[in-house]
Design a protein around this motif. Sequence first.
Motif, PDB file in Angstrom:
ATOM      1  N   VAL A   5       0.841  -1.228   0.015  1.00  0.00           N
ATOM      2  CA  VAL A   5       0.082   0.058   0.120  1.00  0.00           C
ATOM      3  C   VAL A   5       0.773   1.237   0.301  1.00  0.00           C
ATOM      4  N   PHE A   6       2.090   1.162   0.042  1.00  0.00           N
ATOM      5  CA  PHE A   6       3.062   2.480   0.185  1.00  0.00           C
ATOM      6  C   PHE A   6       3.679   2.680  -1.083  1.00  0.00           C
ATOM      7  N   ALA A   7       3.971   3.955  -1.519  1.00  0.00           N
ATOM      8  CA  ALA A   7       4.976   4.209  -2.545  1.00  0.00           C
ATOM      9  C   ALA A   7       6.299   3.642  -2.524  1.00  0.00           C
ATOM     10  N   ARG A   8       6.840   3.034  -3.713  1.00  0.00           N
ATOM     11  CA  ARG A   8       8.301   2.488  -3.191  1.00  0.00           C
ATOM     12  C   ARG A   8       9.441   3.636  -3.591  1.00  0.00           C
ATOM     13  N   LEU A   9      10.396   3.558  -2.915  1.00  0.00           N
ATOM     14  CA  LEU A   9      11.502   4.379  -2.986  1.00  0.00           C
ATOM     15  C   LEU A   9      12.005   4.775  -4.327  1.00  0.00           C
ATOM     16  N   ARG A  10      12.378   5.885  -4.863  1.00  0.00           N
ATOM     17  CA  ARG A  10      12.794   6.029  -6.098  1.00  0.00           C
ATOM     18  C   ARG A  10      14.507   5.361  -6.002  1.00  0.00           C
ATOM     19  N   GLY A 120       3.360   7.229  13.072  1.00  0.00           N
ATOM     20  CA  GLY A 120       2.696   6.401  13.612  1.00  0.00           C
ATOM     21  C   GLY A 120       2.817   5.088  12.837  1.00  0.00           C
ATOM     22  N   PHE A 121       3.872   4.681  12.279  1.00  0.00           N
ATOM     23  CA  PHE A 121       4.132   3.359  11.469  1.00  0.00           C
ATOM     24  C   PHE A 121       5.669   3.239  11.570  1.00  0.00           C
ATOM     25  N   ASN A 122       6.103   2.063  12.250  1.00  0.00           N
ATOM     26  CA  ASN A 122       7.545   1.951  12.315  1.00  0.00           C
ATOM     27  C   ASN A 122       8.188   1.685  10.902  1.00  0.00           C
ATOM     28  N   GLY A 123       7.356   1.291   9.918  1.00  0.00           N
ATOM     29  CA  GLY A 123       8.093   0.836   8.452  1.00  0.00           C
ATOM     30  C   GLY A 123       8.677   2.079   7.870  1.00  0.00           C
ATOM     31  N   LYS A 127      14.719  -0.612   7.429  1.00  0.00           N
ATOM     32  CA  LYS A 127      15.221  -1.125   6.326  1.00  0.00           C
ATOM     33  C   LYS A 127      14.797  -2.373   5.451  1.00  0.00           C
ATOM     34  N   SER A 128      13.809  -2.943   6.167  1.00  0.00           N
ATOM     35  CA  SER A 128      12.995  -4.131   5.541  1.00  0.00           C
ATOM     36  C   SER A 128      11.722  -3.700   5.018  1.00  0.00           C
ATOM     37  N   SER A 129      11.540  -2.434   4.970  1.00  0.00           N
ATOM     38  CA  SER A 129      10.166  -1.872   4.447  1.00  0.00           C
ATOM     39  C   SER A 129      10.646  -1.187   3.182  1.00  0.00           C
ATOM     40  N   SER A 130       9.617  -1.390   2.012  1.00  0.00           N
ATOM     41  CA  SER A 130       9.687  -0.679   0.762  1.00  0.00           C
ATOM     42  C   SER A 130       9.191   0.948   1.020  1.00  0.00           C
ATOM     43  N   SER A 131       8.682   1.136   2.171  1.00  0.00           N
ATOM     44  CA  SER A 131       8.154   2.420   2.390  1.00  0.00           C
ATOM     45  C   SER A 131       9.259   3.407   3.427  1.00  0.00           C
ATOM     46  N   SER A 132      10.509   2.714   3.674  1.00  0.00           N
ATOM     47  CA  SER A 132      11.104   3.491   4.408  1.00  0.00           C
ATOM     48  C   SER A 132      11.738   4.911   3.718  1.00  0.00           C
ATOM     49  N   GLY A 158      16.087   0.493  12.167  1.00  0.00           N
ATOM     50  CA  GLY A 158      16.138  -0.005  10.891  1.00  0.00           C
ATOM     51  C   GLY A 158      15.198  -1.178  10.923  1.00  0.00           C
ATOM     52  N   LEU A 159      14.699  -1.739  12.021  1.00  0.00           N
ATOM     53  CA  LEU A 159      13.697  -2.866  11.709  1.00  0.00           C
ATOM     54  C   LEU A 159      12.146  -2.285  11.930  1.00  0.00           C
ATOM     55  N   ALA A 160      11.361  -3.394  11.687  1.00  0.00           N
ATOM     56  CA  ALA A 160       9.813  -3.143  11.701  1.00  0.00           C
ATOM     57  C   ALA A 160       9.082  -4.104  12.344  1.00  0.00           C
TER      58      ALA A 160
END
Length: 345
Positions: A5-10, A120-123, A127-132, A158-160
């Motif tokens: 549901v999140f935008a991916r990092l460029r 409000g979200f640890n992601g 590092k493990s999240s595409s929304s980071s 860096g963890l979720a």
Amino acid sequence: MTPSVFARLRSGALVACAIVLAGCGAQPGPATNDATAVTRANCGIDVGVGGPPQRIYAAYQPSIEIAHALGVTDRLVTTAFLDSAVLPEYQAAQAKTTYVEKLPSRDELLSKNPDFVLSGFNGVFAKSSSSSVGTRASLHDLGVRTWIVSPLCPSADGLADEAIDPATVRFENVYADLRDLGALWGVSERAESVVTQLGARIDAVRAKVGSAPKPRVAVVTPKDDGSYTVAGGIDFVTRIIDAAGGVNAFADLTERRNVQIGAEQLIARDPDIILTSMCCKATYTRADAQPQADKIVGNPAFANLTAVRKGAVHPFLFADRAAGVRIAHATELVAELIHPDLFRR
């Protein structure tokens, strides 16, 4: 939440943006002043400010509503990603902010030149999240202070979700966050008032449900592939259900906040009450979650579930599972749904 549901990092944004900011002399935040300097610990990281931050970026529902509750709406440079409509008392404030539907990439975030990012979200920092948008340490190196709502504290930077300590999932941690943010943002009196009001409302619910029987409640999200996601024991809704006079039917699942199961597992648990978990759009209300409830009720495999037979499958919002200033509202709502006899108006 799932990363989809999140935008991916460029590609390459993390490195490129850090170089650009360093070259352009980005402002690291308020100048240090011994008289106004404040430091508070958050998830094992010291967060210090030389004075109240003036350019706050609030990401996700809990942080956006916390900022409004603490009266810093005018300092919000952007708000991002609402799971549902904000509570009525914050709607006028939210309408005054710049809002984006999706979490920004790292360079988009830093282009707003924030001096503080509340998530409000640890992601957001995982590092493990595409929304980071990068780890907290990497942002602090650029002068951007960060904060994660404490019931989502990972065990390391860096963890979720996979690293959440169940012991942190407590109302007291929400209160501590509000007090700490109040100190950092220079609004301690406002923060204490908010804590007092939230605590009084939740205590009133606890007193009313008293020693009433505790029904087993499952928070269930139907998926398009026929599977289901349930809220596990480390999701904050476990604490909300407890305060409302129930127990999470899947509390023993603690590997993640959201746990995927099959229909047979839901049948085996046979919860007394089922709540849905509608997400993620800034206009959503409980009415928008009704199709999720209908999907569960209409599944022939669930015809003999206690919750289905008793008409106890209720539309519910993901936002009302959050560790933020919605906790009193959510506790009152869940109590009304699972103990209608005690809260009949």
